[in-house]
Design an enzyme around this catalytic site. Structure first.
Site, PDB file in Angstrom:
ATOM      1  N   LEU A 118       0.907  -1.120  -0.009  1.00  0.00           N
ATOM      2  CA  LEU A 118       0.099  -0.048  -0.007  1.00  0.00           C
ATOM      3  C   LEU A 118       0.659   1.338  -0.016  1.00  0.00           C
ATOM      4  O   LEU A 118       1.870   1.240   0.602  1.00  0.00           O
ATOM      5  CB  LEU A 118      -1.015   0.174   1.272  1.00  0.00           C
ATOM      6  N   TRP A 120       0.947   5.647   0.958  1.00  0.00           N
ATOM      7  CA  TRP A 120       0.654   6.438   2.166  1.00  0.00           C
ATOM      8  C   TRP A 120      -0.448   7.514   2.134  1.00  0.00           C
ATOM      9  O   TRP A 120      -0.845   7.962   2.968  1.00  0.00           O
ATOM     10  CB  TRP A 120       1.821   7.129   2.639  1.00  0.00           C
ATOM     11  N   LYS A 144       1.028  -5.064   3.715  1.00  0.00           N
ATOM     12  CA  LYS A 144       2.249  -4.350   3.643  1.00  0.00           C
ATOM     13  C   LYS A 144       1.992  -2.855   3.510  1.00  0.00           C
ATOM     14  O   LYS A 144       2.010  -2.387   2.294  1.00  0.00           O
ATOM     15  CB  LYS A 144       3.203  -4.888   2.801  1.00  0.00           C
ATOM     16  N   GLU A 220      -1.319  -0.438  -9.529  1.00  0.00           N
ATOM     17  CA  GLU A 220      -2.175   0.664  -9.561  1.00  0.00           C
ATOM     18  C   GLU A 220      -1.060   1.751  -9.418  1.00  0.00           C
ATOM     19  O   GLU A 220      -0.669   2.005  -8.141  1.00  0.00           O
ATOM     20  CB  GLU A 220      -3.366   0.685  -8.653  1.00  0.00           C
ATOM     21  N   CYS A 255      -3.343   9.926  -6.549  1.00  0.00           N
ATOM     22  CA  CYS A 255      -2.882   9.518  -7.994  1.00  0.00           C
ATOM     23  C   CYS A 255      -3.964  10.174  -8.984  1.00  0.00           C
ATOM     24  O   CYS A 255      -3.323  10.094 -10.131  1.00  0.00           O
ATOM     25  CB  CYS A 255      -3.023   7.846  -7.962  1.00  0.00           C
ATOM     26  N   GLU A 354       4.514  13.509 -12.364  1.00  0.00           N
ATOM     27  CA  GLU A 354       3.818  13.404 -11.306  1.00  0.00           C
ATOM     28  C   GLU A 354       4.515  14.206 -10.175  1.00  0.00           C
ATOM     29  O   GLU A 354       5.415  13.640  -9.391  1.00  0.00           O
ATOM     30  CB  GLU A 354       3.353  12.061 -10.842  1.00  0.00           C
TER      31      GLU A 354
HETATM   32  P1  NAD Z   1       5.978   4.121  -3.310  1.00  0.00           P
HETATM   33  O1  NAD Z   1       6.119   3.556  -4.511  1.00  0.00           O
HETATM   34  O2  NAD Z   1       6.946   4.766  -2.653  1.00  0.00           O
HETATM   35  O3  NAD Z   1       5.554   3.282  -2.051  1.00  0.00           O
HETATM   36  C1  NAD Z   1       4.323   2.192  -2.131  1.00  0.00           C
HETATM   37  C2  NAD Z   1       4.826   1.071  -1.345  1.00  0.00           C
HETATM   38  O4  NAD Z   1       5.894   0.325  -1.934  1.00  0.00           O
HETATM   39  C3  NAD Z   1       5.038   1.220   0.054  1.00  0.00           C
HETATM   40  O5  NAD Z   1       4.409   0.225   1.051  1.00  0.00           O
HETATM   41  C4  NAD Z   1       6.700   1.149   0.128  1.00  0.00           C
HETATM   42  O6  NAD Z   1       7.228   0.753   1.331  1.00  0.00           O
HETATM   43  C5  NAD Z   1       6.887   0.158  -0.947  1.00  0.00           C
HETATM   44  N1  NAD Z   1       8.275   0.202  -1.468  1.00  0.00           N
HETATM   45  C6  NAD Z   1       8.948   1.146  -1.931  1.00  0.00           C
HETATM   46  N2  NAD Z   1      10.049   0.578  -2.347  1.00  0.00           N
HETATM   47  C7  NAD Z   1       9.976  -0.645  -2.313  1.00  0.00           C
HETATM   48  C8  NAD Z   1      10.983  -1.491  -2.990  1.00  0.00           C
HETATM   49  N3  NAD Z   1      12.053  -1.278  -3.298  1.00  0.00           N
HETATM   50  N4  NAD Z   1      10.548  -2.823  -3.015  1.00  0.00           N
HETATM   51  C9  NAD Z   1       9.273  -3.179  -2.476  1.00  0.00           C
HETATM   52  N5  NAD Z   1       8.502  -2.186  -1.907  1.00  0.00           N
HETATM   53  C10 NAD Z   1       8.802  -0.928  -1.794  1.00  0.00           C
HETATM   54  O7  NAD Z   1       4.556   5.105  -3.171  1.00  0.00           O
HETATM   55  P2  NAD Z   1       4.163   6.113  -2.185  1.00  0.00           P
HETATM   56  O8  NAD Z   1       4.955   7.056  -2.081  1.00  0.00           O
HETATM   57  O9  NAD Z   1       3.814   5.304  -1.093  1.00  0.00           O
HETATM   58  O10 NAD Z   1       2.732   6.520  -2.784  1.00  0.00           O
HETATM   59  C11 NAD Z   1       2.566   7.444  -3.667  1.00  0.00           C
HETATM   60  C12 NAD Z   1       2.327   6.903  -5.391  1.00  0.00           C
HETATM   61  O11 NAD Z   1       1.432   6.076  -5.225  1.00  0.00           O
HETATM   62  C13 NAD Z   1       2.126   7.892  -6.303  1.00  0.00           C
HETATM   63  O12 NAD Z   1       2.769   7.772  -7.433  1.00  0.00           O
HETATM   64  C14 NAD Z   1       0.524   7.720  -6.553  1.00  0.00           C
HETATM   65  O13 NAD Z   1       0.268   8.046  -7.745  1.00  0.00           O
HETATM   66  C15 NAD Z   1       0.548   6.310  -6.157  1.00  0.00           C
HETATM   67  N6  NAD Z   1      -1.060   5.887  -6.189  1.00  0.00           N
HETATM   68  C16 NAD Z   1      -1.630   5.220  -6.976  1.00  0.00           C
HETATM   69  C17 NAD Z   1      -2.906   4.976  -6.890  1.00  0.00           C
HETATM   70  C18 NAD Z   1      -3.793   4.216  -7.923  1.00  0.00           C
HETATM   71  O14 NAD Z   1      -4.688   3.708  -7.552  1.00  0.00           O
HETATM   72  N7  NAD Z   1      -3.270   4.281  -9.019  1.00  0.00           N
HETATM   73  C19 NAD Z   1      -3.468   5.197  -5.897  1.00  0.00           C
HETATM   74  C20 NAD Z   1      -2.883   5.909  -4.756  1.00  0.00           C
HETATM   75  C21 NAD Z   1      -1.631   6.032  -4.880  1.00  0.00           C
END
Ligand code: NAD
Length: 451
Positions: A118, A120, A144, A220, A255, A354
């Site tokens: 997920l 944040w 997670k 997503e 997003c 973004e």
């Molecule tokens: P992120 O990709 O940094 O993190 C998302 C999840 O991935 C977190 O739980 C994080 O701990 C985990 N993660 C990070 N690095 C990892 C790795 N190397 N290996 C495995 N897991 C890892 O995203 P964020 O900053 O938490 O959220 C913002 C992003 O989410 C934006 O790009 C937003 O557009 C996107 N988002 C998309 C949707 C949708 O439905 N399309 C909805 C909400 C957010």
């Protein structure tokens, strides 16, 4: 606020073993769909009783305005769980159109062990998007959450166990991406990872799958959603409200944020004047204040990233037309005031990337064709809005936009009944919400009875 465990590969492995054992034992996976529904209803009742606490957790954890958590996120999370629990005993298989010599029964069953990773920005709501259908379908689910926002997930899982959902059918692993998310992505006994987050990390989950057991991966991801305003809108106030909400809800850390405003040149000045007049009413400040609409960025690194986009846009030649508060207005905070740049061209970073902050990029167009070309001129395709009084134009433009959700005369992601997901680099592999969400968490099996 509290302590969150930093899950290691060993912890993830323990969770997967436990989830697999629960799945094979059938304590959840072989419970009748109606039985799973009842257990989920008991859970939802407990969540409802803790709704205010959940809203407060997301508010303090993510810095989201409390009113948004209370009125949007938590009700959406509960509605999502309820809708999928209710659907648990309404997802049917099929019978193949054979002749009399055979009977082909096509069933949809749970896949096994699901990892839900997920972001944040909507901690409780996106938890529900994933866990609702995955659990209702009979899988064992390991959640997670993002390391920055683990609190509401912790409470939701705890209440699930209190409500009688088996502990090993819904597990929580907390920690950072590299330490906790990666071992989940690489684990050879996880059958599906449903990921919501950035496009960069989404790519990694595809690599993890290729390097391990070819687990299914549903992504997503991010967006750079256009809001196209034609000069023939019928109600300026409605357009203004929608454009602002789309761009600045959750401080633009959304997003589907409508972060690109494409406006017909003839109405640009009228629309921008009205937008800025209305935006001045938005209250910036403490997210715990129920009047606040713009709270801080999630963390310092993100705050600095958003500021770098703002400074970079000026350097690239975009015209700053609105910035009510700059970083000096609220010293010692991560508040970024809503910001609008005009004269943004497709070559600029603000048009393509973004920002995930309260920054709206404005570009003008002269014709419908130009509007469509501009709208589609990014790597993303999550959402879009079109404002026009011309029904035929609305249909043409909606059909031409490459995005998973297009709203006409409004800003919406649809609701729980409608599938949600992206085209292009905004994601693939499945949809959240709607009955389509079950496709992520079920697999099809054909049993062919030969007469
Ligand atoms: P992120 O990709 O940094 O993190 C998302 C999840 O991935 C977190 O739980 C994080 O701990 C985990 N993660 C990070 N690095 C990892 C790795 N190397 N290996 C495995 N897991 C890892 O995203 P964020 O900053 O938490 O959220 C913002 C992003 O989410 C934006 O790009 C937003 O557009 C996107 N988002 C998309 C949707 C949708 O439905 N399309 C909805 C909400 C957010």
């Amino acid at each position: 606020m509290g302590q969150v465990s930093l899950g290691s590969a060993e912890i993830v492995d323990q969770a997967v073993r436990s989830a697999r054992a629960a799945f094979e034992s059938g304590e959840w996976s072989k419970r009748t769909p109606a039985g799973r529904k009842e257990a989920m209803f008991a859970w939802i009742a407990l969540l409802e009783a803790h709704a205010e606490e959940l809203a407060a957790l997301d508010c303090v954890d993510a810095g989201k305005p409390i009113t948004e958590c209370r009125e949007n996120d938590i009700p959406a999370a509960l509605e999502t769980l309820r809708w999928h629990a209710e659907a648990a005993d309404k997802v049917f298989g099929k019978v193949a159109p054979t002749g009399p010599e055979a009977l082909g029964v096509i069933t949809k069953g749970p896949i096994g062990v699901v990892g839900a990773v997920l972001p944040w920005n909507y901690p409780a709501a996106i938890f529900a998007f994933k866990v609702g259908p995955a659990l209702a379908a009979g899988n064992s689910v390991i959640v997670k959450p993002a390391e920055l926002t683990s609190m509401s997930a912790y409470l939701m899982v705890k209440l699930a166990h209190e409500a009688g959902i088996p502990e090993s059918a819904l597990l929580l692993v907390t920690g950072r991406g590299e330490d906790t998310g990666k071992p989940l992505g690489l684990h050879t006994d996880v059958d599906v990872v449903s990921f919501t987050g950035s496009t960069a990390v989404g790519r990694k989950f595809l690599e993890y799958s290729a390097q391990s057991n070819l687990k299914e991966v549903v992504l997503e991801l991010g967006g750079k959603s256009p809001q196209i305003v034609f000069g023939d809108y019928y109600n300026l106030d409605e357009v203004v409200d929608n454009v602002l909400e789309s761009a600045f809800l959750t401080m633009g850390q959304n997003c589907t944020a409508g972060s690109r405003l494409l406006v017909e040149a003839s109405v640009k000045d009228e629309l921008l004047d009205a937008l800025m007049t209305q935006l001045r009413q938005w209250k910036i400040g403490d997210p715990a204040d129920s009047q606040t609409q713009i709270g801080p960025m999630i963390e310092q690194a993100h705050f600095e990233k958003v500021l770098s986009y703002i400074h970079g846009a000026s350097d690239e030649g975009a015209t700053l037309i609105y910035r009510e508060a700059d970083e000096n207005t609220f010293p010692d905070s991560w508040l970024v005031g809503p910001t609008i740049y005009a004269d943004v061209t497709p070559q600029m970073s603000l048009f393509q990337n973004e920002v995930f902050g309260p920054v709206l990029a404005v570009t003008t167009f002269e014709s419908e064709e130009e509007a469509i070309a501009l709208a589609n001129n990014t790597a993303y395709g999550l959402a879009a809005s079109v404002y026009t009084s011309d029904l035929r134009r609305a249909q043409r433009v909606a059909a031409s936009i490459k995005a998973g959700t297009v709203s006409v005369n409004g800003y919406s992601e649809g609701d729980i009944s409608a599938p949600f997901g992206g085209h292009k680099q905004s994601g693939f592999g499945g949809r959240d919400n709607g009955l389509e969400a079950f496709d992520q968490y079920t697999q099809i099996k054909t049993v062919w009875y030969v007469n």
